[in-house]
Design an enzyme around this catalytic site. Structure first.
Site, short mmCIF file in Angstrom:
data_model
loop_
_atom_site.label_atom_id
_atom_site.label_comp_id
_atom_site.label_asym_id
_atom_site.label_seq_id
_atom_site.Cartn_x
_atom_site.Cartn_y
_atom_site.Cartn_z
N GLU A 1 42.16 40.17 37.56
CA GLU A 1 42.30 40.63 38.95
C GLU A 1 43.14 39.66 39.78
O GLU A 1 42.69 39.14 40.81
CB GLU A 1 40.92 40.86 39.57
CG GLU A 1 40.14 41.90 38.78
CD GLU A 1 38.91 42.44 39.49
OE1 GLU A 1 38.27 41.68 40.23
OE2 GLU A 1 38.58 43.63 39.29
N GLU B 1 37.93 47.77 32.88
CA GLU B 1 36.64 47.71 33.57
C GLU B 1 36.41 49.03 34.27
O GLU B 1 37.31 49.54 34.95
CB GLU B 1 36.60 46.60 34.63
CG GLU B 1 36.59 45.20 34.08
CD GLU B 1 36.45 44.14 35.17
OE1 GLU B 1 35.84 44.42 36.22
OE2 GLU B 1 36.96 43.03 34.95
C1 BGP Z 1 35.48 42.88 38.84
C2 BGP Z 1 35.43 41.61 38.04
C3 BGP Z 1 34.28 41.45 37.15
C4 BGP Z 1 33.03 42.22 37.53
C5 BGP Z 1 33.26 43.53 38.22
C6 BGP Z 1 32.07 44.14 38.91
O1 BGP Z 1 35.97 42.58 40.09
O2 BGP Z 1 36.59 41.43 37.24
O3 BGP Z 1 34.11 40.10 36.92
O4 BGP Z 1 32.01 41.48 37.94
O5 BGP Z 1 34.30 43.48 39.15
O6 BGP Z 1 31.86 43.54 40.15
P1 BGP Z 1 30.45 43.02 40.59
O7 BGP Z 1 30.02 42.09 39.53
O8 BGP Z 1 30.65 42.36 41.90
O9 BGP Z 1 29.58 44.22 40.68
#
Ligand code: BGP
Length: 461
Positions: free
Chosen positions: A174, A359
């Site tokens: 990201e 993701e």
């Molecule tokens: C993205 C990241 C992850 C992950 C995901 C979910 O931004 O790459 O590391 O955590 O989001 O977000 P969160 O954990 O805040 O629910």
């Protein structure tokens, strides 16, 4: 028709969110190790060093460091073709600036990678996923050009060590978060926009050098960029809303523009000029950026946003608008499966290179029943609807999609809030927001559902 035969189904994690063992076998402190736990309305604090008595979720996380064999066996049981995980930079170079790597750290990933390969699972490795060594803050972290060399040295070590066993790499997770969450993304303490743009420039350069190096070491290597999926719709068809939405999307897509095309887009050059920000361009840099274009574009997709003429473009996640057509999760994330197809088209139209969804998922509190089951029909519904749209993008729109790895196939610490209760997994882990629990793993209903999805190559949803 349907998904390609070699479609990479799987799941994705990040070391700092699952490994734990934060100070074991020579590991140094990373940016995540000094972040406290928060919640949906209480931001995580950054303490810069470990303060006694404070609970830091990354320190034990779900203890994947000691459970990886069991966890990978469970992924294999679901039929994973691919496991995306990150190498914790501070296991290899504890402070980031050492001359030689930490052998124990390298050994750990030898075993992790071998374990994946044992089950025929393709490793997809994120080189830097919110895990910048705290040791680099003495240089100003990524605002300092030295970090480019430290990063390339780290890449050189891991590309050679895992050569032939790992083919797919992602440079920075990201990367577009660097301006909104500079500490999380890059251990950058400076708060001004100019510093963030310089840090981003250095990461682009580091990534471009890494791409060239990976290709030189093994032409089979494929290196992708990773975009934090921000996609937004104009609030109305008022041209002022449309223009502000365009500006918002450019603010984010700029990162893809540089990494996929190999040069800065005009709108960004003009903006930097207006703001009197000078990038520290050295001789040869621009050529490096061009030569180090990525092989594919990977991204996260959870929700979509709305932007309009009253949006200030400072904070990525606050546009001031809600989408009245979409439901939201308890963490205020909209659920927009069609937006996934929209995003695939938008990115492919713009770059014409293979895409990879690395993701996607639904963070929800789950209930572990007395008999060890977890009935997460909401998660199945969320994923099913997203896969349906993804399939349309492949079948009807002809998008070359390499694979799909859901976020957190096993419950892990939330990056945004530091909570455990924001669970994404097909596998439940018995540990709570204070790090208490048995750390036992349980298969949720979604586990069996995803197993079926993979074995039917996305036909049985
Ligand atoms: C993205 C990241 C992850 C992950 C995901 C979910 O931004 O790459 O590391 O955590 O989001 O977000 P969160 O954990 O805040 O629910």
């Amino acid at each position: 028709m349907g998904f390609p035969e070699k479609f990479l189904w799987g799941g994705a994690t990040a070391a700092n969110q699952c490994e734990g063992a934060y100070n074991v076998d020579g590991k140094g402190l990373s940016s995540s190790d000094v972040m406290t736990a928060g919640s949906v309305d209480r931001p995580r604090q950054i303490t810069k060093e470990i303060v006694e008595g404070i609970y830091y979720p990354s320190h034990n996380a779900i203890d994947h460091y000691h459970h990886y064999k069991e966890d990978i066996a469970l992924f294999a049981e679901m039929g994973f073709k691919c496991y995306r995980f990150s190498i914790n930079w501070t296991r290899i170079f504890p402070n980031g600036d050492e001359e030689s790597p930490n052998e124990k750290g390298l050994k750990f990933y030898d075993s992790l990678i071998d374990e994946c390969r044992k089950y025929g699972m393709e490793p997809l490795i994120t080189i830097s996923h919110y895990e910048t060594p705290v040791g680099l803050t003495k240089y100003g972290s990524w605002v300092n050009r030295k970090c480019v060399d430290f990063f390339v040295r780290y890449c050189d070590v891991i590309f050679r060590r895992y050569n032939g066993k790992v083919k797919y790499w992602l440079t920075f997770n990201e990367i577009n978060c660097i301006d909104s969450t500079p500490w999380t993304a890059a251990a950058v303490e400076a708060e001004d926009y100019a510093s963030h743009m310089i840090a981003a420039y250095h990461q682009f350069l580091a990534s471009a050098k890494a791409v060239q190096l990976a290709h030189k070491i093994n032409p089979e290597n494929q290196v992708g960029m990773m975009y934090g999926g921000i996609f937004s719709y104009p609030n109305t068809c008022d041209p002022d809303d449309v223009m502000q939405n365009m500006a918002y999307m450019q603010k984010e897509l700029f990162y893809c523009d540089v990494q996929c095309r190999g040069y800065y887009p005009n709108y960004k050059l003009k903006e930097l000029e207006r703001k009197n920000i000078k990038l520290p361009v050295h001789e040869g840099d621009l050529e490096d950026l061009r030569k180090g274009k990525v092989d594919f574009l990977s991204y996260s997709y959870y929700f979509s946003m709305v932007c309009g003429k009253n949006t200030e473009l400072k904070d990525t996640f606050k546009t001031g608008y809600k989408n009245p057509y979409l439901p939201q999760t308890p963490w205020n994330w909209t659920v927009d499966p069609k937006g996934l197809r929209y995003s695939l088209n938008l990115l492919y139209d713009r770059y014409q290179i293979p895409l990879f969804i690395v993701e996607n998922g639904m963070g929800m509190p789950d209930t572990l029943e007395e008999d060890g089951t977890v009935h997460d029909d909401y998660r199945i519904d969320y994923l099913r609807r997203h896969i349906v749209e993804m399939k349309k993008a492949v079948e009807l729109d002809g998008i070359p999609l390499m694979g799909y790895t859901t976020w957190g196939p096993i419950d892990l610490v939330s990056a945004g809030t530091g909570e455990m209760k924001k669970r994404y997994g097909f596998i439940y882990v018995d540990v709570d927001d204070e790090g208490k629990g048995s750390f036992k793993r349980y298969r949720k209903d979604s586990f069996y559902w995803y197993q079926k999805v993979i074995s039917s190559n996305g036909e049985e949803l």
